[in-house]
Design a protein around this motif. Structure first.
Motif, mmCIF file in Angstrom:
data_model
loop_
_atom_site.group_PDB
_atom_site.id
_atom_site.type_symbol
_atom_site.label_atom_id
_atom_site.label_comp_id
_atom_site.label_asym_id
_atom_site.label_seq_id
_atom_site.Cartn_x
_atom_site.Cartn_y
_atom_site.Cartn_z
ATOM 1 N N GLU A 21 34.300 32.660 50.895
ATOM 2 C CA GLU A 21 35.479 32.725 50.035
ATOM 3 C C GLU A 21 36.028 34.155 49.963
ATOM 4 O O GLU A 21 35.289 35.131 50.118
ATOM 5 C CB GLU A 21 35.143 32.261 48.605
ATOM 6 C CG GLU A 21 35.021 30.763 48.429
ATOM 7 C CD GLU A 21 36.373 30.055 48.455
ATOM 8 O OE1 GLU A 21 37.412 30.750 48.537
ATOM 9 O OE2 GLU A 21 36.388 28.819 48.398
ATOM 10 N N GLU A 24 39.909 36.226 45.692
ATOM 11 C CA GLU A 24 40.801 35.368 44.919
ATOM 12 C C GLU A 24 40.247 33.944 44.803
ATOM 13 O O GLU A 24 40.237 33.354 43.709
ATOM 14 C CB GLU A 24 42.200 35.332 45.568
ATOM 15 C CG GLU A 24 42.983 36.628 45.484
ATOM 16 C CD GLU A 24 42.525 37.674 46.494
ATOM 17 O OE1 GLU A 24 41.674 37.339 47.362
ATOM 18 O OE2 GLU A 24 42.987 38.828 46.405
ATOM 19 N N GLY A 25 39.772 33.409 45.930
ATOM 20 C CA GLY A 25 39.240 32.050 45.905
ATOM 21 C C GLY A 25 37.991 31.939 45.049
ATOM 22 O O GLY A 25 37.814 30.964 44.301
ATOM 23 N N ALA A 27 37.170 33.893 42.531
ATOM 24 C CA ALA A 27 37.571 34.045 41.132
ATOM 25 C C ALA A 27 38.093 32.728 40.570
ATOM 26 O O ALA A 27 37.790 32.351 39.427
ATOM 27 C CB ALA A 27 38.636 35.140 41.006
ATOM 28 N N ASP A 28 38.872 31.999 41.360
ATOM 29 C CA ASP A 28 39.382 30.696 40.917
ATOM 30 C C ASP A 28 38.244 29.707 40.670
ATOM 31 O O ASP A 28 38.258 28.944 39.690
ATOM 32 C CB ASP A 28 40.338 30.119 41.964
ATOM 33 C CG ASP A 28 41.700 30.807 41.964
ATOM 34 O OD1 ASP A 28 42.014 31.483 40.957
ATOM 35 O OD2 ASP A 28 42.422 30.679 42.963
ATOM 36 N N LEU A 29 37.254 29.700 41.552
ATOM 37 C CA LEU A 29 36.123 28.781 41.384
ATOM 38 C C LEU A 29 35.354 29.056 40.099
ATOM 39 O O LEU A 29 34.859 28.140 39.446
ATOM 40 C CB LEU A 29 35.177 28.896 42.583
ATOM 41 C CG LEU A 29 35.686 28.344 43.926
ATOM 42 C CD1 LEU A 29 34.705 28.697 45.037
ATOM 43 C CD2 LEU A 29 35.883 26.836 43.837
ATOM 44 N N GLY A 31 36.646 30.766 37.404
ATOM 45 C CA GLY A 31 37.500 30.899 36.238
ATOM 46 C C GLY A 31 37.513 32.311 35.672
ATOM 47 O O GLY A 31 37.596 32.506 34.454
ATOM 48 N N THR A 32 37.417 33.300 36.551
ATOM 49 C CA THR A 32 37.428 34.692 36.104
ATOM 50 C C THR A 32 38.515 35.437 36.880
ATOM 51 O O THR A 32 39.283 34.830 37.622
ATOM 52 C CB THR A 32 36.050 35.351 36.300
ATOM 53 O OG1 THR A 32 36.055 36.625 35.651
ATOM 54 C CG2 THR A 32 35.709 35.530 37.775
ATOM 55 N N SER A 33 38.591 36.743 36.688
ATOM 56 C CA SER A 33 39.649 37.518 37.338
ATOM 57 C C SER A 33 39.195 38.065 38.688
ATOM 58 O O SER A 33 37.996 38.235 38.944
ATOM 59 C CB SER A 33 40.066 38.689 36.442
ATOM 60 O OG SER A 33 39.024 39.639 36.348
ATOM 61 N N VAL A 34 40.164 38.357 39.539
ATOM 62 C CA VAL A 34 39.878 38.947 40.849
ATOM 63 C C VAL A 34 39.225 40.316 40.666
ATOM 64 O O VAL A 34 38.331 40.704 41.428
ATOM 65 C CB VAL A 34 41.175 39.069 41.675
ATOM 66 C CG1 VAL A 34 40.912 39.785 42.995
ATOM 67 C CG2 VAL A 34 41.762 37.695 41.935
ATOM 68 N N ARG A 218 47.253 32.197 29.033
ATOM 69 C CA ARG A 218 46.141 32.827 29.742
ATOM 70 C C ARG A 218 46.587 34.129 30.413
ATOM 71 O O ARG A 218 45.863 35.113 30.403
ATOM 72 C CB ARG A 218 45.558 31.877 30.791
ATOM 73 C CG ARG A 218 44.456 32.509 31.653
ATOM 74 C CD ARG A 218 43.794 31.508 32.583
ATOM 75 N NE ARG A 218 43.047 30.525 31.835
ATOM 76 C CZ ARG A 218 41.795 30.722 31.403
ATOM 77 N NH1 ARG A 218 41.178 31.888 31.641
ATOM 78 N NH2 ARG A 218 41.167 29.782 30.743
#
Length: 525
Positions: A21, A24-25, A27-29, A31-34, A218
């Motif tokens: 990953e 960015e990917g 972080a999305d998984l 639920g946090t920031s890049v 958010r």
């Protein structure tokens, strides 16, 4: 490897690689920031928050067999420091403030109550952001932001709010044939007022708040957490004192009036105040030759009607004044006025490292919500604090315990002399102009303080000294046209500072008589 006892930045980065990953990917998984994910690579020994530890557990548990095999290979021979070793390290000053500062705690509590974060989550989020910060990158960004000129900010604001100005326009002044735009939204009826204030002549009424608390998205919450982390790292002063929020305004010939409510400073700091940083970063990275991407502004201050809807939004602001003090004939000068200009300290949250008039302050109550609602009360208080050295009226120092902080028995000698002569020809305070700063939606009451009696300077001139909010105090003679013109052309002015300075100069040119030779300052017609 199917189980990790204590996740570290090294483990988390290994799982990201095993999943193939991007930051960015990943972080999305989770639920946090890049920025948080990037911070794990920069600091492999970092221990993520409990919330993220659980998310990492789940991600590893649900991973395919080949991902688990790659993860085991990546971490198999690496032995990160234990949790005890990591936590044994001394906390940085920023981490110490996050743990102990009650004003930071108030900001965290406000975030949690206005966004759907569980108790303790805001602190964990800020801790993650703080851990991920690269101090060198932060300094580099601050340097880039400092290179953004007032003219660039004005042009960016004009482009963003290009439709809907109507009778309103950004304040523009012409000095020495050069046009200087600002981000201050105003109109003809709000300029060149010359309206006396003080002694009850400015009629602002306090009304307890009826506006409902706001719920933030958010995007705003995450930007607020990032901003808090950066403020902690830079050592910026954040004090959660009460400030007034404007709810109505009435500016007419002979009338400067309105109404205000009260909010906690953190409510402004974690919402509308975010817009200045977003604007400066956007200009520094994108320039001003095309529309800027500013999602926080799109949400909080999207158009001119919202800017002018004082009652419908947070509308903090303040009073600032050009101070002119009469001096008798002295070494190398005829009788004149001494004009005071400050360079704002890097520790303040607003207009830091910029030129400004003095005094300058957020408008807020000291002890009496009703009496202190007059913006002249804020100017009088700030004269005591910023010019005459009284620390007990400084809300950043401690709680206010005096029943009447501006009682004659508590005043400094310079201020007592003035208050004993209030309403006389010895000195005056005037409102020169009113505007709304498009940078963050703040109202700005530009003013002029003139001490006409030379006796004051003879007695008290040596006691004038700026406080911690200034990194330097500069003085100018009202007879020195060349230096005053150069000062007006200085690109370091804050928008509101330039607004108050040029309006004060125009008024002083009218009333100053033989004591002044002000540069020519013309307004856009």
């Amino acid at each position: 490897m199917d189980v990790v006892d204590t996740w570290t930045g090294q483990h988390a980065s290994a799982l990201k690689r095993a999943l193939r990953e991007t930051n960015e990917g990943f972080a999305d998984l989770l639920g946090t920031s890049v920025r948080t994910v990037a911070g794990w690579s920069a600091n492999p020994r970092l221990v993520p928050t409990a919330e993220i530890q659980r998310a990492l557990d789940t991600l590893l548990f649900q991973a395919a067999a080949d991902v688990k095999a790659r993860f085991a290979l990546l971490v198999g021979s690496r032995q990160p420091e234990s949790t005890n070793q990591v936590t044994a390290r001394h906390p940085t000053p920023a981490q110490q403030r996050l743990a102990e500062d009650p004003h930071i705690a108030a900001g965290l509590a406000w975030l949690e109550s206005n966004f759907d974060w569980a108790p303790g989550s805001a602190r964990e989020r800020v801790a993650d952001e703080l851990a991920a910060l690269d101090s060198n990158a932060l300094k580099a960004q601050a340097h880039r932001n400092a290179q953004v000129t007032r003219q660039q900010a004005a042009e960016a604001a004009r482009r963003y709010y290009r439709a809907g100005f109507g009778q309103w326009r950004p304040y523009t002044a012409q000095v020495a044939g050069q046009e200087h735009a600002t981000t201050i939204l105003t109109q003809d009826a709000w300029l060149d007022l010359g309206q006396p204030v003080g002694g009850g002549q400015d009629d602002f009424r306090f009304h307890p708040n009826t506006r409902r608390g706001m719920k933030i998205t958010r995007g705003v919450a995450e930007e607020a957490a990032r901003s808090l982390a950066e403020s902690l790292e830079k050592g910026s002063q954040i004090v959660n004192s009460e400030i007034y929020t404007l709810t109505s305004l009435d500016i007419r010939p002979g009338v400067v009036a309105g109404s205000v409510g009260v909010i906690d400073f953190v409510e402004f700091a974690l919402t509308l105040n975010l817009l200045e940083g977003e604007l400066m970063r956007s200009i520094a990275t994108q320039g001003t030759d095309r529309p800027l991407a500013m999602p926080i502004r799109d949400e909080l201050l999207p158009d001119v009607p919202t800017v002018l809807d004082f009652a419908g939004r947070i509308c903090a602001g303040g009073a600032l004044a050009l101070t002119a003090i009469a001096r008798p004939r002295g070494r190398g000068h005829d009788p004149d006025y001494l004009l005071l200009i400050q360079e704002r300290s890097g520790s303040v949250l607003n207009a830091n490292r910029r030129l400004a008039v003095i005094p300058k302050a957020f408008h807020g109550p000291l002890a009496d919500y009703g009496e202190d609602a007059r913006f002249s009360a804020t100017l009088e208080r700030e004269m005591e604090e910023e010019l005459f050295g009284r620390t007990d009226v400084d809300s950043t120092v401690g709680d206010q315990l005096h029943a009447d902080p501006m009682h004659p028995s508590l005043l400094s000698d310079p201020m007592r002399w003035l208050m004993d002569r209030q309403g006389s020809d010895a000195w005056r305070m005037e409102s020169t102009a009113v505007g709304v700063n498009l940078v963050s939606g703040n109202y700005e009451f530009a003013s002029l303080i003139v001490i006409d009696d030379e006796e004051w300077w003879v007695k008290y001139g040596g006691q004038v000294r700026a406080n911690w909010e200034s990194s330097g105090l500069h003085r100018y003679s009202s007879l020195d046209t060349v230096r005053l013109e150069a000062l007006a052309l200085d690109p370091r002015w804050s928008n509101e500072g330039f607004f108050a300075f040029t309006q004060g100069c125009r008024r002083l040119a009218t009333i100053g008589g033989q004591r002044v030779r002000m540069p020519s300052i013309e307004l856009e017609s």
